[in-house]
Design an enzyme around this catalytic site. Structure first.
Site, PDB file in Angstrom:
ATOM      1  N   ASP A 126      41.125  27.911  46.330  1.00  0.00           N
ATOM      2  CA  ASP A 126      40.157  29.196  46.670  1.00  0.00           C
ATOM      3  C   ASP A 126      40.701  30.238  46.213  1.00  0.00           C
ATOM      4  O   ASP A 126      41.910  30.431  45.793  1.00  0.00           O
ATOM      5  CB  ASP A 126      39.504  29.021  48.027  1.00  0.00           C
ATOM      6  CG  ASP A 126      37.857  29.341  47.838  1.00  0.00           C
ATOM      7  OD1 ASP A 126      37.420  30.078  46.768  1.00  0.00           O
ATOM      8  OD2 ASP A 126      37.159  28.767  48.952  1.00  0.00           O
ATOM      9  N   ASP A 183      28.743  30.340  44.708  1.00  0.00           N
ATOM     10  CA  ASP A 183      28.308  28.724  45.464  1.00  0.00           C
ATOM     11  C   ASP A 183      26.897  28.508  45.253  1.00  0.00           C
ATOM     12  O   ASP A 183      26.050  29.447  45.426  1.00  0.00           O
ATOM     13  CB  ASP A 183      28.585  29.211  47.057  1.00  0.00           C
ATOM     14  CG  ASP A 183      30.025  29.230  47.313  1.00  0.00           C
ATOM     15  OD1 ASP A 183      30.816  29.554  46.455  1.00  0.00           O
ATOM     16  OD2 ASP A 183      30.065  29.247  48.610  1.00  0.00           O
TER      17      ASP A 183
HETATM   18  C1  GAL Z   1      34.200  29.610  48.891  1.00  0.00           C
HETATM   19  C2  GAL Z   1      33.932  28.395  47.974  1.00  0.00           C
HETATM   20  C3  GAL Z   1      33.121  27.376  48.810  1.00  0.00           C
HETATM   21  C4  GAL Z   1      33.750  26.985  49.948  1.00  0.00           C
HETATM   22  C5  GAL Z   1      34.203  28.087  50.856  1.00  0.00           C
HETATM   23  C6  GAL Z   1      35.037  28.088  52.018  1.00  0.00           C
HETATM   24  O1  GAL Z   1      34.974  30.507  48.151  1.00  0.00           O
HETATM   25  O2  GAL Z   1      33.316  28.803  46.750  1.00  0.00           O
HETATM   26  O3  GAL Z   1      33.161  26.328  47.971  1.00  0.00           O
HETATM   27  O4  GAL Z   1      34.968  26.488  49.656  1.00  0.00           O
HETATM   28  O5  GAL Z   1      34.783  29.301  49.997  1.00  0.00           O
HETATM   29  O6  GAL Z   1      35.179  29.280  52.694  1.00  0.00           O
END
Ligand code: GAL
Length: 373
Positions: A126, A183
């Protein structure tokens, strides 16, 4: 080489968010096998964020939360491998993960080795809480090389949401797939806006490194973290068809223990999966844009596909004009296609293909380009 076709699997985030534990991943691995999802290609079982303790150990290593993973990560990896599946985990290029857990900035080589020691086959990486003066290419390249330095084959799943024009540099960091969007939520507006945002970027995606439009919400039915109102059956099918046609990785995000048989069947649809996993992995030609897009795509084995997506709430009559791909009747060739969902055949078509598409629906035709005497 990894990622010869779009990776497929299951990820905990969309439904379970922080509420994860060892039993959940064992159960999902069991269900992937029992429901026949493994047989059609779903193979990675991935733990997303919130698996670690908030502090590293005295050697600077990440520690799995023992309340969530009482037998440790290695034991879970062994279990998942015993089912013939592969095992994925999550970290982040910043100092903390998006949900505030320790992550890999400055610890890339330590963490990559920890993952390799645990038997990890896939790392989602991430982009939260990173130093502002660092950039994507350096942070992802550093982890890409740290993973390779372990000597273990680990699929590198980058997740920087398309920031800094990810598609232009991510392939050179060793990544095997890359999140190109923020997301997803479980509603059709989200599905539509994510898919349409990538239409003009699909040419960057291909063998070795695929554009990941985000995990699937298929069959979530408005339950879990990404709930956003839910979708109709037609909308879930169109979501899945879009991800397949764009050759996005297919990471299921729903709870397999409550998904209906029909939703599981959709995820197993052989015709859609065949397009998703097509070996040539060529981007589509856009024949029409907007919210009634039409695409043309070369497939493996001399076949072609034409897809009509009606992303509006009204019925549409849509036409794919073959002159838009340089094909006129004078060339002596035309298409013989079939609707992949109904099996209905078009016969020989040489000028255009027209079809009615229900609200929020899609039609995909595939077949051969043939010479007519
Ligand atoms: C976001 C990501 C999600 C998930 C989340 C976890 O940045 O886009 O898919 O992994 O973090 O905190």
């Amino acid at each position: 080489m990894l990622s010869m076709t779009p990776p497929m699997g299951w990820n905990s985030w969309n439904t379970f968010g922080r509420n994860i534990d060892e039993a959940l991943f064992r159960q999902m691995a069991d269900l992937i096998v029992e429901k026949g999802l493994k047989d059609v290609g779903y193979e990675y079982v991935v733990i997303d964020d919130c698996w670690a303790l908030k502090q590293r150990d005295e050697n600077g290593k990440l520690v799995a939360d023992p309340a969530k993973f009482p037998n440790g990560i290695k034991a879970l990896a062994d279990y998942i491998h015993s089912k013939g599946l592969k095992f994925g985990m999550y970290s982040c290029a910043g100092s903390r993960t998006c949900d505030g857990y320790p992550s890999s900035f400055g610890y890339e080589f330590v963490d990559a080795q920890t993952f390799a020691d645990w038997g990890v086959d896939f790392l989602k990486y991430d982009f939260c809480f990173r130093p502002k003066l660092t950039n994507g290419p350096i942070l992802y390249n550093r982890m890409g090389m740290a993973l390779k330095a372990t000597g273990r084959e680990i699929l590198f799943s980058a997740c920087n949401w398309g920031e800094f024009e990810t598609e232009k540099w991510i392939r050179s960091t060793g990544a095997h797939m890359y999140r190109s969007t923020y997301d997803i939520r479980d509603n059709f507006d989200s599905i539509k806006s994510l898919a349409l945002s990538q239409v003009d970027k699909l040419a960057y995606s291909g063998i070795g490194c695929f554009n990941d439009i985000d995990m699937l919400v298929t069959g979530m039915r408005n339950k879990g973290l990404a709930a956003g109102g839910g979708c109709t059956d037609v909308q879930y099918a169109t979501h899945f068809a879009l991800w397949c046609f764009f050759q996005s990785p297919l990471m299921i995000g729903g709870n397999l223990s409550i998904m209906t048989d029909d939703d599981i069947e959709l995820l197993k649809n052989k015709e859609l999966l065949a397009i998703n996993q097509d070996k040539e992995a060529r981007p589509p030609v856009v024949l029409a844009g907007g919210d009634r897009p039409i695409f043309f795509k070369h497939l493996d084995n001399g076949e072609y596909a034409i897809a009509f997506f009606n992303l509006t709430d009204g019925e549409a009559t849509m036409y794919a004009e073959f002159f838009d791909i340089g094909i006129t009747p004078e060339c002596g060739h035309g298409f013989e296609l079939r609707d992949i969902m109904t099996g209905e055949e078009t016969g020989f078509v040489k000028d255009y293909l027209g079809t009615k598409v229900e609200p929020f629906g899609f039609k995909i035709f595939r077949g051969k380009f043939v010479k007519k005497n």
